[in-house]
Design an enzyme around this catalytic site. Structure first.
Site, PDB file in Angstrom:
ATOM      1  N   ASN A 148       8.873   2.074   8.837  1.00  0.00           N
ATOM      2  CA  ASN A 148       8.925   2.886  10.056  1.00  0.00           C
ATOM      3  C   ASN A 148       8.213   4.236   9.918  1.00  0.00           C
ATOM      4  O   ASN A 148       7.499   4.672  10.823  1.00  0.00           O
ATOM      5  CB  ASN A 148      10.376   3.109  10.499  1.00  0.00           C
ATOM      6  CG  ASN A 148      10.424   3.729  11.886  1.00  0.00           C
ATOM      7  OD1 ASN A 148       9.838   3.192  12.821  1.00  0.00           O
ATOM      8  ND2 ASN A 148      11.068   4.873  12.028  1.00  0.00           N
ATOM      9  N   GLU A 185      19.622   5.306  14.961  1.00  0.00           N
ATOM     10  CA  GLU A 185      18.467   4.418  15.145  1.00  0.00           C
ATOM     11  C   GLU A 185      18.793   3.317  16.154  1.00  0.00           C
ATOM     12  O   GLU A 185      17.945   2.919  16.950  1.00  0.00           O
ATOM     13  CB  GLU A 185      18.039   3.801  13.807  1.00  0.00           C
ATOM     14  CG  GLU A 185      17.418   4.797  12.832  1.00  0.00           C
ATOM     15  CD  GLU A 185      16.177   5.483  13.388  1.00  0.00           C
ATOM     16  OE1 GLU A 185      15.300   4.790  13.947  1.00  0.00           O
ATOM     17  OE2 GLU A 185      16.080   6.726  13.279  1.00  0.00           O
ATOM     18  N   TRP A 229      -3.894   5.163  22.566  1.00  0.00           N
ATOM     19  CA  TRP A 229      -2.692   4.584  21.955  1.00  0.00           C
ATOM     20  C   TRP A 229      -2.485   3.125  22.346  1.00  0.00           C
ATOM     21  O   TRP A 229      -1.884   2.346  21.606  1.00  0.00           O
ATOM     22  CB  TRP A 229      -1.444   5.395  22.346  1.00  0.00           C
ATOM     23  CG  TRP A 229      -1.203   5.532  23.825  1.00  0.00           C
ATOM     24  CD1 TRP A 229      -1.673   6.520  24.652  1.00  0.00           C
ATOM     25  CD2 TRP A 229      -0.446   4.644  24.669  1.00  0.00           C
ATOM     26  NE1 TRP A 229      -1.254   6.306  25.945  1.00  0.00           N
ATOM     27  CE2 TRP A 229      -0.502   5.162  25.989  1.00  0.00           C
ATOM     28  CE3 TRP A 229       0.281   3.472  24.445  1.00  0.00           C
ATOM     29  CZ2 TRP A 229       0.124   4.551  27.076  1.00  0.00           C
ATOM     30  CZ3 TRP A 229       0.915   2.849  25.526  1.00  0.00           C
ATOM     31  CH2 TRP A 229       0.827   3.395  26.823  1.00  0.00           C
ATOM     32  N   TRP A 238       4.696   4.286  19.968  1.00  0.00           N
ATOM     33  CA  TRP A 238       3.279   4.644  20.130  1.00  0.00           C
ATOM     34  C   TRP A 238       3.114   5.863  21.029  1.00  0.00           C
ATOM     35  O   TRP A 238       2.335   6.771  20.730  1.00  0.00           O
ATOM     36  CB  TRP A 238       2.471   3.452  20.656  1.00  0.00           C
ATOM     37  CG  TRP A 238       1.980   2.630  19.507  1.00  0.00           C
ATOM     38  CD1 TRP A 238       2.562   1.515  18.980  1.00  0.00           C
ATOM     39  CD2 TRP A 238       0.845   2.918  18.678  1.00  0.00           C
ATOM     40  NE1 TRP A 238       1.850   1.088  17.885  1.00  0.00           N
ATOM     41  CE2 TRP A 238       0.790   1.926  17.674  1.00  0.00           C
ATOM     42  CE3 TRP A 238      -0.136   3.913  18.680  1.00  0.00           C
ATOM     43  CZ2 TRP A 238      -0.198   1.902  16.688  1.00  0.00           C
ATOM     44  CZ3 TRP A 238      -1.126   3.893  17.701  1.00  0.00           C
ATOM     45  CH2 TRP A 238      -1.157   2.898  16.712  1.00  0.00           C
ATOM     46  N   TRP A 240      18.318   4.920  19.423  1.00  0.00           N
ATOM     47  CA  TRP A 240      16.892   5.067  19.790  1.00  0.00           C
ATOM     48  C   TRP A 240      16.400   3.769  20.434  1.00  0.00           C
ATOM     49  O   TRP A 240      15.679   3.769  21.429  1.00  0.00           O
ATOM     50  CB  TRP A 240      16.030   5.363  18.550  1.00  0.00           C
ATOM     51  CG  TRP A 240      15.798   6.811  18.277  1.00  0.00           C
ATOM     52  CD1 TRP A 240      16.320   7.543  17.249  1.00  0.00           C
ATOM     53  CD2 TRP A 240      14.964   7.720  19.021  1.00  0.00           C
ATOM     54  NE1 TRP A 240      15.870   8.852  17.320  1.00  0.00           N
ATOM     55  CE2 TRP A 240      15.033   8.986  18.382  1.00  0.00           C
ATOM     56  CE3 TRP A 240      14.157   7.594  20.165  1.00  0.00           C
ATOM     57  CZ2 TRP A 240      14.338  10.106  18.839  1.00  0.00           C
ATOM     58  CZ3 TRP A 240      13.463   8.709  20.621  1.00  0.00           C
ATOM     59  CH2 TRP A 240      13.570   9.946  19.970  1.00  0.00           C
ATOM     60  N   TRP A 265     -10.015   9.904  25.715  1.00  0.00           N
ATOM     61  CA  TRP A 265      -9.983   9.074  24.505  1.00  0.00           C
ATOM     62  C   TRP A 265     -11.407   8.650  24.136  1.00  0.00           C
ATOM     63  O   TRP A 265     -12.255   8.485  25.001  1.00  0.00           O
ATOM     64  CB  TRP A 265      -9.143   7.814  24.758  1.00  0.00           C
ATOM     65  CG  TRP A 265      -7.706   8.061  25.093  1.00  0.00           C
ATOM     66  CD1 TRP A 265      -7.098   7.807  26.293  1.00  0.00           C
ATOM     67  CD2 TRP A 265      -6.678   8.592  24.245  1.00  0.00           C
ATOM     68  NE1 TRP A 265      -5.766   8.150  26.238  1.00  0.00           N
ATOM     69  CE2 TRP A 265      -5.481   8.635  24.994  1.00  0.00           C
ATOM     70  CE3 TRP A 265      -6.652   9.036  22.917  1.00  0.00           C
ATOM     71  CZ2 TRP A 265      -4.271   9.096  24.470  1.00  0.00           C
ATOM     72  CZ3 TRP A 265      -5.456   9.495  22.391  1.00  0.00           C
ATOM     73  CH2 TRP A 265      -4.284   9.525  23.158  1.00  0.00           C
TER      74      TRP A 265
END
Length: 481
Positions: free
Chosen positions: A345, A278, A363, A386, A281, A310
């Site tokens: 998360n 993590e 988004w 996102w 990331w 969208w």
């Protein structure tokens, strides 16, 4: 005299720029209040409040070392060069020290400050601090930035095996200077002070950050892999806000994780290995920010997804934002965000996929809303998450992989403990009914809970069709900007 310009590095220990400044001579610290810039960047009021509270703690810690902390206003970052130059002239500063920040606006600000200071005979030094590896040093064999996390992680592991980033010692006390610290404001115009209950969840200061890290590394990290997906369990470190504000460093986190795992990254305790992942990331998304600057300009990482149709659905967007979608796991997660400044998360992915796939809403609407409410809001991680969920990003979920909120709810909150905590109006339902009260037809104690605003299966088909209609996907994410 040396000046440390503090930004997202509000700590004494393992602070590269602070230690470097103090080694060179008598040091003064400064923090710039930039309310107009913070508003433009959608920083949450609870996050600005967290910065101010941490500055108060840091000011006291620096006072023990006789390092005064000054507060100046540069409402927009364009004002920073002049404000800092004036301060340097006033205090006869020889050099300014900063820890690097990433993002298009941050880089431009620092370049402008550096240029102004150097033109006036003042040195400007910047240091790698909020990352383990400098962006541009972890590259593919052809010299480009990685687009796939697993390949990026592999190179990071090889580098870490060769040499571990060292912790930097805190500076020693210096001879007192004839300069007084400024008072830290308790609030900044344009940002409401959050309620006492939210503030109590996030006590300020390095001591609290280190306490959380120690508790996690000693007691919880072993269970991290198995428990981190269950929102009702205290399975995560709760350190993200402290990392985002720089109250603790990723190096301190890495060292604590390795210490708990006999120095291993890839073997030993799966909890520690998962948590180190993590941290990587977090690293990956900051490297993406530098390598592909379009993502910090509200652009999709995969350019062909800019053509997605969208939907403009303001009422559905408002229902999502206000936690009244009629899907308990979504609404419970959104209430957690609104009331605590934080969201689990796993649920961040679930609510993001619901907005971008089931509602087919851009988004960017979700990214902005999160930034305006998250105490741990971080441009790189928030944008990365996102875009991953929306299938527009690097290494993202394939567009046909759409989380079903009901099955996610049944799997990760099987007893409905999390849902009932945040949606007490559903407390009377049993563990089967609580995931989908719509099945009860509005009867039996859930009458004041809304019906779902969307049909999950037809909206899923709509999303699949929208993605299938995109132009060729083969050159996804190719070009640098």
């Amino acid at each position: 005299m040396q000046l440390i310009w503090l930004r997202s590095d509000l700590r004494l220990h393992d602070n590269t720029a602070l230690s470097a400044a103090a080694e060179r001579g008598p040091t003064v610290a400064v923090y710039l209040l930039s309310p107009e810039q913070w508003l433009a960047h959608d920083n949450a009021p609870c996050k600005v409040d967290f910065w101010l509270r941490n500055l108060s703690e840091l000011s006291q810690a620096l006072a023990h070392l006789n390092i005064p902390l000054l507060i100046r206003e540069a409402s927009r970052w364009d004002d920073a060069p002049k404000v800092l130059l004036d301060l340097c002239r006033q205090l006869k500063i020889d050099a300014v020290h900063v820890n690097e920040e990433y993002g298009v606006h941050e880089s431009r600000r620092d370049a402008a400050v550096s240029e102004t200071l150097k033109a006036n005979g003042i040195d400007f030094y910047s240091y790698l601090d909020q990352l383990l590896f400098k962006p541009g040093t972890v590259l593919t064999k052809t010299g480009t930035y990685f687009q796939v996390f697993s390949q990026f992680r592999k190179v990071c592991y090889e580098r870490l095996h060769r040499s571990l980033p060292r912790l930097v010692s805190a500076p020693a006390a210096q001879t007192p200077l004839a300069i007084s610290s400024d008072l830290i404001p308790s609030n900044v115009t344009g940002f409401e002070t959050p309620g006492a209950s939210l503030r109590a969840l996030w006590p300020a200061g390095e001591r609290e950050a280190c306490r959380r890290l120690d508790t996690f590394a000693d007691a919880q990290i072993d269970y991290y892999k198995n428990e981190r997906d269950f929102p009702a369990k205290p399975g995560t470190s709760q350190l993200s806000a402290y990392l985002a504000a720089g109250v603790i460093s990723p190096r301190q986190c890495l060292h604590a994780a390795l210490h708990s795992n006999q120095g291993e990254f890839e073997s030993g305790k799966v909890g520690a290995v998962t948590w180190i992942n993590e941290l990587l990331w977090r690293e990956f998304y900051k490297h993406i920010l530098v390598g592909y600057p379009r993502v910090s300009r509200h652009r999709a990482f995969r350019p062909e997804t800019e053509a997605l149709a969208w939907r403009d659905a303001p009422q559905e967007l408002a229902a999502w934002q206000e936690a009244r979608t009629g899907l308990p796991i979504i609404d419970a997660a959104m209430r957690q965000l609104l009331e605590t400044g934080w969201m689990h998360n796993r649920l961040r992915m679930v609510v993001a996929m619901f907005l971008t796939k089931n509602l087919l809403i851009d988004w960017r609407e979700g990214e902005r809303f999160f930034m305006r409410h998250l105490i741990d809001g971080d441009l790189a991680a928030n944008n990365g998450g996102w875009q991953w969920s929306a299938s527009t990003g690097t290494d993202s979920a394939p567009y046909f992989r759409i989380f079903n909120p009901l099955s996610q709810s049944e799997k990760f909150d099987a007893e409905g403990v999390f849902i009932k905590h945040w949606l007490p109006e559903l407390a009377g339902l049993n563990k089967k009914e609580v995931h989908n009260p719509a099945n009860l037809g509005g009867l039996f104690g859930a009458a004041d809970y809304p019906s779902p605003i969307v049909n999950l299966s037809t909206s899923r088909q709509r999303a699949l069709a929208a993605f299938k209609n995109l132009p060729s996907r083969q050159d996804a994410g190719g070009a640098h900007e």
